[in-house]
Design a protein around this motif. Sequence first.
Motif, PDB file in Angstrom:
ATOM      1  N   ARG A   8      16.143 -17.716  74.741  1.00 58.48           N
ATOM      2  CA  ARG A   8      16.970 -17.590  75.944  1.00 58.48           C
ATOM      3  C   ARG A   8      16.087 -17.669  77.179  1.00 58.48           C
ATOM      4  N   ILE A  59      16.623  -3.186  71.231  1.00 54.43           N
ATOM      5  CA  ILE A  59      16.395  -3.864  72.507  1.00 54.43           C
ATOM      6  C   ILE A  59      17.283  -3.264  73.597  1.00 54.43           C
ATOM      7  N   TYR A  60      18.463  -2.743  73.205  1.00 53.83           N
ATOM      8  CA  TYR A  60      19.318  -1.980  74.123  1.00 53.83           C
ATOM      9  C   TYR A  60      19.929  -0.841  73.321  1.00 53.83           C
ATOM     10  N   GLN A  80      14.130 -13.508  63.738  1.00 54.63           N
ATOM     11  CA  GLN A  80      13.936 -13.110  65.129  1.00 54.63           C
ATOM     12  C   GLN A  80      12.921 -11.974  65.213  1.00 54.63           C
ATOM     13  N   MET A 113      21.424 -13.405  80.114  1.00 51.55           N
ATOM     14  CA  MET A 113      22.092 -12.109  80.195  1.00 51.55           C
ATOM     15  C   MET A 113      22.955 -12.093  81.455  1.00 51.55           C
ATOM     16  N   PRO A 154      26.250  -9.497  77.735  1.00 47.09           N
ATOM     17  CA  PRO A 154      26.108  -8.600  78.878  1.00 47.09           C
ATOM     18  C   PRO A 154      24.753  -7.905  78.841  1.00 47.09           C
ATOM     19  N   TYR A 155      24.143  -7.736  79.993  1.00 46.91           N
ATOM     20  CA  TYR A 155      22.918  -6.933  80.098  1.00 46.91           C
ATOM     21  C   TYR A 155      23.285  -5.465  79.915  1.00 46.91           C
ATOM     22  N   LEU A 156      22.561  -4.799  79.019  1.00 47.64           N
ATOM     23  CA  LEU A 156      22.810  -3.388  78.732  1.00 47.64           C
ATOM     24  C   LEU A 156      21.551  -2.598  79.064  1.00 47.64           C
ATOM     25  N   TYR A 164      13.626  -5.274  80.988  1.00 44.32           N
ATOM     26  CA  TYR A 164      14.961  -4.908  80.505  1.00 44.32           C
ATOM     27  C   TYR A 164      14.945  -4.474  79.043  1.00 44.32           C
ATOM     28  N   CYS A 165      13.839  -4.721  78.342  1.00 44.45           N
ATOM     29  CA  CYS A 165      13.890  -4.732  76.880  1.00 44.45           C
ATOM     30  C   CYS A 165      13.314  -3.461  76.265  1.00 44.45           C
ATOM     31  N   GLU A 204      17.203 -16.448  79.950  1.00 45.88           N
ATOM     32  CA  GLU A 204      17.614 -15.161  80.550  1.00 45.88           C
ATOM     33  C   GLU A 204      18.279 -15.286  81.915  1.00 45.88           C
TER      34      GLU A 204
HETATM   35  N1  5AD Z   1      20.604  -5.924  77.218  1.00 47.97           N
HETATM   36  C1  5AD Z   1      21.191  -7.058  76.767  1.00 47.97           C
HETATM   37  N2  5AD Z   1      20.543  -8.044  76.139  1.00 47.97           N
HETATM   38  C2  5AD Z   1      19.230  -7.876  75.945  1.00 47.97           C
HETATM   39  N3  5AD Z   1      18.323  -8.684  75.388  1.00 47.97           N
HETATM   40  C3  5AD Z   1      17.129  -8.066  75.431  1.00 47.97           C
HETATM   41  N4  5AD Z   1      17.234  -6.877  76.025  1.00 47.97           N
HETATM   42  C4  5AD Z   1      18.539  -6.734  76.374  1.00 47.97           C
HETATM   43  C5  5AD Z   1      19.278  -5.726  77.031  1.00 47.97           C
HETATM   44  N5  5AD Z   1      18.705  -4.604  77.480  1.00 47.97           N
HETATM   45  C6  5AD Z   1      18.639 -10.035  74.921  1.00 47.97           C
HETATM   46  C7  5AD Z   1      17.770 -11.068  75.651  1.00 47.97           C
HETATM   47  C8  5AD Z   1      16.924 -11.639  74.539  1.00 47.97           C
HETATM   48  C9  5AD Z   1      17.798 -11.440  73.346  1.00 47.97           C
HETATM   49  C10 5AD Z   1      17.085 -11.479  72.036  1.00 47.97           C
HETATM   50  O1  5AD Z   1      18.372 -10.171  73.554  1.00 47.97           O
HETATM   51  O2  5AD Z   1      18.606 -12.076  76.196  1.00 47.97           O
HETATM   52  O3  5AD Z   1      16.588 -13.001  74.723  1.00 47.97           O
END
Ligand code: 5AD
Length: 342
Positions: A146, A298-299, A93, A188, A218-220, A56-57, A148
């Motif tokens: 996290r 990261i997003y 971080q 997430m 939210p997951y992005l 996801y990252c 996750e």
């Molecule tokens: N969308 C949302 N949150 C994210 N993280 C990492 N990638 C994404 C993403 N694509 C969050 C994860 C990680 C934190 C530092 O950022 O939960 O633990």
Amino acid sequence: MITRAEIVDWLHEDDPVRLAELWRRADDVRRRVMGDEVQLRGLVEVSNHCVRRCTYCGIRAGAPVTRYRMSPLEIFECAMQATALGYGTVVLQAGEDPGLELDIVSETIRAIRKRTELAITLSLGERSGAELAAWRQAGADRYLLRFETSNRELYERIHPARADEPSDRIAMLGRLRALGYEIGGGVMVGLPGQTRDDLADDVEMFARLDLDMIGVGPYLPHPATPLAGEARPDWDSELMTYRMVALARLACPGANIPGTTALATVNRADGRELALARGANVLMPNLTPTRYREHYEIYPDKACLRETAPVCDGCLRGRLQTIGRTVGSGRGDARRTAVGEP
Ligand code: 5AD
Ligand code: FES
């Protein structure tokens, strides 16, 4: 204490009138247990190198980003800025970066500890027991990791293990606790394949781990990652994140819960404010030098990408004033003892 059945019901609740009751309950507990102060934690993204390939990252190993690692002096200067802005905590971080060697991190912690009153939070990924012990010894107070998702199968899908050992973040949180760290976890919301039952498990896991800090966002999807093409649950992940913030507050009344940058990214107008009205009590202004910030992607389209630290500081203070909350003084430790149940 909130029951499993109640958690599941709230995660299914769509009626705005009923949801207002959830927000009110979470806000009541937050006010009674944590007060009206909002803790500001200065976030320094010290390195975007990463050896992991979380699907996801956006800064996973091999991703097309420009890599940077701040020097100990640069990190120290950001910590001084956190103090100058009146923050009680600095959060260091990074991706999982072996280049942040044990001694380098220890010396940086010692320098900050010697010259400031700041609580020091680390968020450096899955590191060895020796490193975690040395950094605690050097003066680090808290660790964020996290988990996750508490769904093991989903976790393994999004978070390939290193070749040498399986990834068990829950176990690592236990080790951190035993070393005397305050511990932070989180998840997430809206991952491909995630269900409401998974989220209910997550809330129960927050309570079981007795977390001091709970980060939910939210997951992005990041277009340059493998997970981006996969179908997400059919829910509104912003709204589902507010449900999770509120439930986290009800399950863990004394925890520090931030309005996350991911929430600010999906709702720039008032994502963080809504989280603060629904159980959250922390904000994490970004202190990363602007020349590095854009590389910690990261997003996509992350909030506050180009704003300098003083700009974010002024922005957040203004926002807090608008919603009638004050800026916290002191370190803002979690309330661990007998403040009362909801
Ligand atoms: N969308 C949302 N949150 C994210 N993280 C990492 N990638 C994404 C993403 N694509 C969050 C994860 C990680 C934190 C530092 O950022 O939960 O633990
Ligand atoms: Fe960074 Fe508003 S918090 S600009």
